[in-house]
Motif scaffolding. Structure first.
Motif, PDB file in Angstrom:
ATOM      1  N   PRO A  68     -13.122  -5.813  -0.888  1.00  0.00           N
ATOM      2  CA  PRO A  68     -12.414  -6.723   0.002  1.00  0.00           C
ATOM      3  C   PRO A  68     -10.922  -6.533   0.145  1.00  0.00           C
ATOM      4  O   PRO A  68     -10.317  -6.253  -0.843  1.00  0.00           O
ATOM      5  CB  PRO A  68     -12.909  -7.823  -0.479  1.00  0.00           C
ATOM      6  CG  PRO A  68     -13.882  -7.569  -1.757  1.00  0.00           C
ATOM      7  CD  PRO A  68     -13.712  -6.116  -1.791  1.00  0.00           C
ATOM      8  N   GLY A  70      -7.267  -8.671   2.025  1.00  0.00           N
ATOM      9  CA  GLY A  70      -6.826  -9.581   2.724  1.00  0.00           C
ATOM     10  C   GLY A  70      -5.434  -9.225   3.331  1.00  0.00           C
ATOM     11  O   GLY A  70      -5.452  -8.236   4.160  1.00  0.00           O
ATOM     12  N   GLY A  71      -4.204  -9.739   2.794  1.00  0.00           N
ATOM     13  CA  GLY A  71      -2.877  -9.260   3.612  1.00  0.00           C
ATOM     14  C   GLY A  71      -2.550  -7.986   2.482  1.00  0.00           C
ATOM     15  O   GLY A  71      -1.419  -7.438   3.206  1.00  0.00           O
ATOM     16  N   THR A  73      -1.106  -7.665  -0.046  1.00  0.00           N
ATOM     17  CA  THR A  73       0.227  -8.004  -0.751  1.00  0.00           C
ATOM     18  C   THR A  73       0.110  -8.079  -2.191  1.00  0.00           C
ATOM     19  O   THR A  73       1.086  -8.259  -3.006  1.00  0.00           O
ATOM     20  CB  THR A  73       0.864  -9.437  -0.354  1.00  0.00           C
ATOM     21  OG1 THR A  73       0.154 -10.191  -0.817  1.00  0.00           O
ATOM     22  CG2 THR A  73       0.993  -9.393   1.278  1.00  0.00           C
ATOM     23  N   GLY A  74      -1.237  -7.850  -2.845  1.00  0.00           N
ATOM     24  CA  GLY A  74      -1.289  -7.935  -4.119  1.00  0.00           C
ATOM     25  C   GLY A  74      -0.500  -6.983  -5.106  1.00  0.00           C
ATOM     26  O   GLY A  74      -0.201  -5.957  -4.347  1.00  0.00           O
ATOM     27  N   THR A 141      -3.381 -13.740   2.662  1.00  0.00           N
ATOM     28  CA  THR A 141      -4.227 -14.603   3.124  1.00  0.00           C
ATOM     29  C   THR A 141      -4.888 -15.501   1.824  1.00  0.00           C
ATOM     30  O   THR A 141      -4.620 -15.242   0.949  1.00  0.00           O
ATOM     31  CB  THR A 141      -5.322 -13.524   3.574  1.00  0.00           C
ATOM     32  OG1 THR A 141      -5.889 -12.956   2.457  1.00  0.00           O
ATOM     33  CG2 THR A 141      -4.947 -12.625   4.835  1.00  0.00           C
TER      34      THR A 141
END
Ligand code: FAD
Length: 471
Positions: A68, A70-71, A73-74, A141
């Motif tokens: 998975p 999202g953005g 940015t982790g 996100t």
């Protein structure tokens, strides 16, 4: 990936929802810091919960792992696939609808791919506040915020993402949809299942939507920059300001002089708010829901007491929004500024607030012994015990030689953190970066229970494998 699976994925999400050419996929395969890279069979971008469920079920049926995202940015490689080229990246970024805003219930129901800033804006448009705030809020996100239990600058007053969440909708690793989208502040009907998915970094399922808490909008704010003689004074100042401001103290960030120096050197337009060189600074924010709450007077009375006690040596209170933004820019510029100084070794740790001075002193000594001249860049959300304790090589040092020492230097930081009853990951998670090292700092029973939960949800191990749990 088999041709059959590729065709069936396109049937589910449409041709535009599957990206499998190298150029199109490249942005999904490397993290924000370019510290982790992988390859993938495809990037799949579903547009609804039903599509996510169908994609997950198809991949499971074919024995294909799902990552998975999202953005992206982790900061610990959690959203990046491995290098086998067989995994599918499942990007939630097409699912960004605000499904509902219930002002009377003070909740907003959003899809997982909604960018954090868009949720803040939706809340503001309704005269409310969604208080999660962090440097990446223009790209990260809600799904990523939930999966990492994100913190940020408002935790002191409002808590982490876990505290801000009332309900979740999740696609389980076998493709079933768990509907826990309830906006209740009280629900004692057994295990609180949503908590398992928050902070699980995508290893137990794909979060597709959430019910989040809203708060009354903030109408006045005061920001101050305070020079401190030492870290103990930061803890002292925090206590004094809490006593004066109570819950209106919404931000308390610490910065070492080294962090400020990097920002002044690399961030265009950055200016030192206080003359002279001081070893530590606190960035303090008070906020209130009233227009004219007299916050300047509150911060000034707190600072006066801190000066008297010797816990602060100088301070400026921002004269308006522009000056406050300039003070926050100093804090938010540290990460980027440090990157300009060569390789940086990041640590995101937490210790009890009372033990921060001891943590800083013990790591300072041990790190200087290990690498004379090492530059320790400390900043963070100290109000909740969270320090970003990052290391840069000595001036003129060799990049590769410094990188080679990384495991040993991280161990120094983590050993002290552990000795002080702290955690080696305060808010970024384990991902790939701390997956193996956590074994040495977490109780064996904790890990055993975590493995049992993983087994219950994802026995084949196809949901974000290689993250969080050591193999
Ligand atoms: P991603 O990076 O895409 O994914 C992160 C993890 O969540 C991965 O394991 C991924 O598999 C999983 N995931 C993503 N979406 C889903 C989903 N829908 N369902 C299940 N799993 C999912 N973090 C903080 O906590 N506090 C800060 O103050 C902070 N400041 C930052 C400042 C900067 C400049 C940057 C670049 C990052 C910062 N971060 C901070 C880290 C990062 O922004 C957060 O971890 C954020 O919550 C990640 O969101 P994302 O959408 O980018 O997630």
């Amino acid at each position: 990936m088999t041709v059959d699976l590729a065709v069936r994925l396109r049937d589910v999400v449409g041709p535009a929802g599957v990206v499998d050419d190298p150029a199109g996929m490249s942005g999904y395969l490397t993290d924000w810091r370019h510290a982790y890279s992988g390859t993938a069979a495809a990037v799949v971008r579903p547009g609804s919960t039903a599509e996510v469920a169908a994609v997950v079920a198809l991949c499971r049926g074919s024995g294909v792992a799902v990552v998975p995202q999202g953005g992206n940015t982790g900061l610990c490689g959690g959203a990046v696939p491995d290098s086998s080229g067989r995994q599918v990246v499942l990007s939630l970024t097409r699912m960004r609808r605000i499904r509902d805003l219930d002002a009377a219930n003070q909740t907003v129901t959003v899809e997982a791919g909604a960018v954090l800033r868009s949720v803040q804006e939706a809340a503001a448009a309704a005269g409310q506040l969604f208080p999660l705030s962090l440097g990446a809020e223009g790209s990260c996100t809600v799904g990523g915020n939930l999966a990492t239990n994100a913190g940020g600058t408002g935790v002191l007053r409002y808590g982490t993402m876990r505290d801000l969440t009332l309900g979740l909708e999740v696609v389980l690793p076998d493709g079933r949809v768990w509907n826990g989208l309830r906006g209740l502040r009280k629900d004692n009907t057994g295990y609180d299942l949503k908590q398992l998915f928050i902070g699980a970094e995508g290893t137990l399922g794909v979060i597709t939507a959430a019910v989040l808490k809203l708060y009354p909008a903030v109408r006045s704010r005061t920001t101050a920059w305070v020079a401190l003689p030492d870290p103990r004074s930061a803890v002292d100042l925090l206590g004094v300001l809490r006593a004066h401001a109570g819950d209106r103290l919404t931000g308390f960030e610490l910065m070492s002089r080294q962090s400020v120096d990097f920002v002044l050197r690399h961030v265009p337009g950055a200016r030192d708010p206080i003359a002279g060189v001081h070893p530590w600074y606190a960035l303090v924010e008070l906020s209130d829901t009233l227009d004219d709450a007299g916050l300047d007077a509150v911060v000034e009375s707190g600072l006066a007491e801190a000066f008297e006690r010797g816990a602060a040596v100088d301070a400026v209170v921002a004269a308006g929004a522009a000056q406050a933004a300039a003070l926050w820019a100093l804090r938010e510029g540290v990460s980027e500024a440090q990157n300009r100084e060569g390789p940086s070794l990041k640590h995101d740790v937490t210790v009890p607030v009372s033990r921060i001075p001891e943590f800083l002193e013990r790591t300072r000594r041990a790190l200087a012994d290990a690498v004379p001249g090492i530059r320790v860049v400390t900043y963070g959300h100290v109000g909740d015990g969270n320090l970003h304790h990052n290391l840069s090589k000595p001036v003129g040092g060799d990049d590769d030689a410094f990188r080679a020492r990384a495991p040993e230097l991280s161990r120094v930081v983590y050993d002290v953190t552990h000795a002080l009853d702290g955690s080696i990951s305060a808010e970024h998670g384990l991902g790939q970066s701390k997956r193996d090292v956590v074994v040495d700092y977490k109780d064996a029973l904790d890990l055993d229970l975590m493995r049992g939960i993983k087994q219950l949800f994802d026995a084949p191990g196809l949901m974000n494998p290689g993250k969080v749990l050591p193999d």
